[in-house]
Write an enzyme that holds these catalytic residues in place. Structure first.
Site, PDB file in Angstrom:
ATOM      1  N   ASP A  78     -87.475  48.406   7.271  1.00 10.01           N
ATOM      2  CA  ASP A  78     -87.770  49.133   6.371  1.00 10.01           C
ATOM      3  C   ASP A  78     -87.965  49.168   5.120  1.00 10.01           C
ATOM      4  O   ASP A  78     -86.969  47.284   4.597  1.00 10.01           O
ATOM      5  CB  ASP A  78     -87.200  50.801   6.396  1.00 10.01           C
ATOM      6  CG  ASP A  78     -85.165  50.277   6.483  1.00 10.01           C
ATOM      7  OD1 ASP A  78     -85.545  49.556   6.372  1.00 10.01           O
ATOM      8  OD2 ASP A  78     -84.761  51.413   5.613  1.00 10.01           O
ATOM      9  N   ASP A 106     -88.036  42.661  -0.298  1.00 10.80           N
ATOM     10  CA  ASP A 106     -87.083  42.747   0.371  1.00 10.80           C
ATOM     11  C   ASP A 106     -86.727  44.399   1.526  1.00 10.80           C
ATOM     12  O   ASP A 106     -87.836  44.733   1.205  1.00 10.80           O
ATOM     13  CB  ASP A 106     -85.834  43.633  -0.904  1.00 10.80           C
ATOM     14  CG  ASP A 106     -84.757  44.278  -0.001  1.00 10.80           C
ATOM     15  OD1 ASP A 106     -84.399  44.118   1.161  1.00 10.80           O
ATOM     16  OD2 ASP A 106     -83.816  45.094  -0.768  1.00 10.80           O
ATOM     17  N   GLU A 139     -81.806  50.496   7.637  1.00  6.09           N
ATOM     18  CA  GLU A 139     -80.800  49.589   6.390  1.00  6.09           C
ATOM     19  C   GLU A 139     -80.774  50.394   5.469  1.00  6.09           C
ATOM     20  O   GLU A 139     -79.854  50.412   4.793  1.00  6.09           O
ATOM     21  CB  GLU A 139     -81.274  47.989   6.397  1.00  6.09           C
ATOM     22  CG  GLU A 139     -80.453  46.926   6.201  1.00  6.09           C
ATOM     23  CD  GLU A 139     -80.625  47.406   4.656  1.00  6.09           C
ATOM     24  OE1 GLU A 139     -78.805  46.394   4.655  1.00  6.09           O
ATOM     25  OE2 GLU A 139     -81.031  47.424   3.714  1.00  6.09           O
ATOM     26  N   GLU A 140     -82.291  50.143   4.586  1.00  3.02           N
ATOM     27  CA  GLU A 140     -82.030  50.810   2.949  1.00  3.02           C
ATOM     28  C   GLU A 140     -81.864  52.402   3.317  1.00  3.02           C
ATOM     29  O   GLU A 140     -80.451  52.714   1.657  1.00  3.02           O
ATOM     30  CB  GLU A 140     -83.663  50.603   2.541  1.00  3.02           C
ATOM     31  CG  GLU A 140     -83.739  49.619   2.577  1.00  3.02           C
ATOM     32  CD  GLU A 140     -83.078  48.442   1.646  1.00  3.02           C
ATOM     33  OE1 GLU A 140     -82.114  48.770   0.785  1.00  3.02           O
ATOM     34  OE2 GLU A 140     -83.536  47.557   1.424  1.00  3.02           O
ATOM     35  N   HIS A 346     -85.457  45.646  -5.161  1.00  3.23           N
ATOM     36  CA  HIS A 346     -85.490  47.528  -5.330  1.00  3.23           C
ATOM     37  C   HIS A 346     -85.530  48.090  -6.694  1.00  3.23           C
ATOM     38  O   HIS A 346     -84.920  49.239  -7.587  1.00  3.23           O
ATOM     39  CB  HIS A 346     -83.851  48.076  -5.498  1.00  3.23           C
ATOM     40  CG  HIS A 346     -83.142  48.176  -4.045  1.00  3.23           C
ATOM     41  ND1 HIS A 346     -82.075  48.460  -3.678  1.00  3.23           N
ATOM     42  CD2 HIS A 346     -83.651  47.448  -2.616  1.00  3.23           C
ATOM     43  CE1 HIS A 346     -81.834  48.737  -2.312  1.00  3.23           C
ATOM     44  NE2 HIS A 346     -82.735  47.286  -2.200  1.00  3.23           N
TER      45      HIS A 346
HETATM   46 CA    CA Z   1     -82.408  44.921   1.563  1.00  4.30          CA
END
Ligand code: CA
Length: 370
Positions: A78, A106, A139-140, A346
């Site tokens: 993700d 990422d 995960e995020e 991010h």
């Molecule tokens: Ca990450």
């Protein structure tokens, strides 16, 4: 490693949306890539447990030689936030996004590195031990896929894991990560007409403001942080607000310090509420446990040796965030995070340094074949 092929694979992958809990379409592309390498992939069924559309993907690759440890290689499918329709732009040695979205390096840079290392193992028929490739979901949004991974499917557990979810410089390994708690507060006061009889009300927003202003927040010391991140409350300017809810977190590399900080934040709210005759409802939850791996751990030594072998300067780093590595360590798999060449994750300024990504491919290949 072929630079053009890697860049084109990366650009292909970031253009396929893969929001947390909605990774299925992207996962099927990854499954096809692995199938092209003659590899079978299993979905661990976590979709049902996390109410998503896709589980964690597990791919076991048998050893081709004796004398190597069983190594797990991981990253997540993700991307952070809700940005979709990402358009990558390749400029000289860098890739960034065309618009005001994240790039998705990422962790898609990590996915490219893993796929290219597997391709190289196959092309060059390099000797290696058993490899367990795990692509996690969600995960995020709180390491949810890793928390709901079917660990029985990993048995016998790999001896170590490398998580390709680091940013910055090739050669950098995160070998320490903090413990973290999340805390939800609700202050319940009493509603009243703000103009007619404010004396009859108990202002929940005022209590929250007082409690928060008395909390130690931000960077507490060199290994601890705390934050209040969201707040809601009240319904109209002419009503004394009855309820305010707010959420925060605390992190520390020392578990005792975390426990102390979490208690401090709760106490400030309880005290402010009690003084005003209001009620405080608080729930705390451990988000993840920390880890600290040293040179006595094979996962660290192997990472260092492989970095040196490909001409990188190894650099052990103390991380400030949680990652799937926290969860794998909790489950008894010594795990470190290794760099991917991604910068400023991010954010809309996220970019991927192509030469760094290529170097990280070499590094990962050395880790599994040395
Ligand atoms: Ca990450």
């Amino acid at each position: 490693m072929n630079r053009d092929a890697l860049v084109s694979l990366f650009c292909e992958l970031v253009q396929i949306d893969s929001l947390s809990k909605h990774e299925a379409a992207f996962a099927s592309v990854i499954e096809d890539k692995l199938a092209d390498l003659g590899l079978d992939i299993t979905d661990d069924g976590a979709a049902l447990r996390i109410v998503g559309d896709c589980g964690n993907l597990i791919c076991r690759i048998p050893a081709t030689a004796d004398g190597f440890p069983a190594i797990m290689i991981n990253t997540h499918l993700d991307t952070v936030g809700d940005d979709t329709g990402i358009q990558p732009v390749v400029e000289n040695d860098e890739i960034h996004s065309a618009g005001d979205t994240i790039l998705g390096a990422d962790a898609k840079a990590g996915i490219v590195i893993i796929l290219s290392a597997l391709q190289a193992l196959d092309d060059q028929e390099l000797p290696h031990g058993e490899l367990v490739v795990v692509f996690t979901v969600a995960e995020e949004i709180g390491l949810i896929g890793a928390q709901h991974l079917d660990y029985e499917m990993l048995e016998p557990l790999p001896q170590m894991a490398y998580v390709l979810d680091g940013s910055v410089t090739p050669g950098q390994m995160v070998t320490q990560a903090p413990y973290s708690d999340k805390i939800s507060f609700e202050v319940r006061g009493k509603a009243a007409h703000a103009g007619v009889e404010p004396e009859a009300g108990i202002n929940a927003i005022k209590i929250a403001a007082q409690a928060i202003s008395e909390m130690k927040l931000g960077r507490l010391d060199d290994e601890s942080t705390a934050n209040i991140g969201t707040i809601q409350g009240g319904s109209a300017t002419n009503i004394v607000p009855e309820v305010t809810t707010f959420k925060g977190e605390a992190r520390s590399h020392q578990e005792e310090k975390l426990i102390r900080q979490t208690r401090h934040m709760c106490q400030k709210v309880e005290e402010a509420a009690a003084q005003a005759g209001a009620q405080a409802n608080i729930t705390t939850e451990r988000s993840y446990n920390g880890f600290a791996l040293g040179l006595d751990e094979e996962v660290v030594r192997r990472g260092i040796a492989a970095a040196e072998q490909v001409g990188l300067k190894p650099n052990l780093h103390k991380g400030g965030g949680g990652s799937d590595a926290n969860i794998f360590n909790e489950h008894g798999i010594p795990s470190v995070i290794i760099a991917t060449g991604a910068h400023k994750p991010h954010t809309p300024d996220e970019l991927l340094c192509i030469p760094s990504m290529l170097k990280c491919c070499e590094w990962l290949l050395a880790i599994v074949t040395t």
